[in-house]
Design an enzyme around this catalytic site. Structure first.
Site: not given
Length: 306
Positions: A25, A28-29, A152, A177
């Site tokens: 939404n 990148i997506g 990443s 992360y």
């Protein structure tokens, strides 16, 4: 010519193909869905925020005139939500040509998902792991098909803490992360090996450092006292190194669409090119440990994939 300075320029027609893009939404997506829509694809947006997803979906449909853009609610921090998403998707579709695991979270104080997973590990790895396994049957049925996992470069700094995978003994938001992003690459490589001969490929990628909502949880940037001042001071210096969401989506599109990659699997990409993943990301023993733990934690089916 298909790529230029990290730009995916190959013209493809995706009519008749069905895609799932998680976390789509914004950022990148959203740009990924937008480009897929321009190419005629049928796309299912898997997002947590229904209002934002519907707004993005309408915007994309109006711009592209492609009405085959759909939304199904998906919260990767809840395994129940993952299972509900898959069940609803399978009621609507019996095909899936490309699964793009794009959604992710980054940094923040330690908190837990609904099932008690450390938040970043749960949303970035455990949720996508279960989602992928539950969709393997449709991907195999629709082969040649692809799985694209957005990781990443941070995976290079990660390690899988086999003694404290859930960060219960100690917690570092950066370390957690990095571990989750390393998990993405390890999962992809092991998945590619297990899917050998099925016509389903699996690849991972680094999209670049992208100006998206992913940074909304980074406290030193969003601190009320200094955040705006820091942004103003830093922007001129970091702007040359920060990609727009549209630029950040290019490697995802490359991995998902390039005709030459139809049978390429188990690789890691950056700027629309294969790159070497870290040594830790190629450790088969760690990959098998992570797979076994992920199956156990998520309750994913354990049958062979090929």
């Amino acid at each position: 010519m298909c790529c230029r300075a990290g730009q995916f320029t190959e013209q493809t027609n995706e009519e008749g193909k069905v895609f799932i893009v998680t976390g789509s939404n914004t950022g990148i997506g959203k740009e990924t869905v937008w480009e897929l829509a321009r190419r005629g694809a049928t796309v299912y947006m898997g997002c947590r925020d229904k209002a934002k997803a519907e707004e993005a979906r309408r915007e994309i449909i109006v711009d592209t005139k492609n009405h085959n853009i759909h939304f199904i609610e998906l919260d990767l921090g809840s395994l129940d939500s993952v299972r509900k998403f898959v069940a609803e998707y399978k009621q609507k579709q019996d095909r899936l040509h490309v699964l793009i695991n794009n959604a992710g979270v980054m940094l923040g104080p330690r908190k837990l998902t609904k099932e008690g997973f450390e938040w970043q590990l749960g949303v970035n790895h455990m949720g996508p792991f279960l989602l992928t396994i539950l969709l393997i049957d449709l991907l195999k049925k629709s082969a040649p098909s692809r799985i694209v996992n957005v990781s990443s470069v941070a995976h290079s700094y990660g390690r899988i803490n086999t003694q404290d995978l859930n960060s219960e003994k100690s917690y570092s938001e950066v370390g957690a992360y990095n571990q989750s992003k390393l998990a993405n690459v390890l999962f992809t490589r092991e998945l590619a090996a297990r899917l050998e001969g099925t016509g389903v490929t699996a690849n991972s990628l680094h999209p670049g450092v992208v100006d998206t909502d992913l940074f909304r949880n980074v406290r030193f940037i969003n601190n009320n006292k200094c955040g705006e001042a820091l942004k103003c001071i830093a922007k001129p210096f970091i702007r040359p190194f920060i990609k727009t969401p549209k630029s950040g989506a290019q490697t995802t599109l490359y991995a998902a669409l390039h005709p030459d990659l139809e049978h390429v699997t188990g690789l890691y990409f950056s700027d629309c090119r294969p790159k070497n993943a870290s040594n830790a990301a190629t450790n088969e023993e760690t990959a098998k440990f992570l797979w076994a733990e992920s199956e156990k934690w998520t309750g994913a089916p354990t049958a062979p994939l090929n």
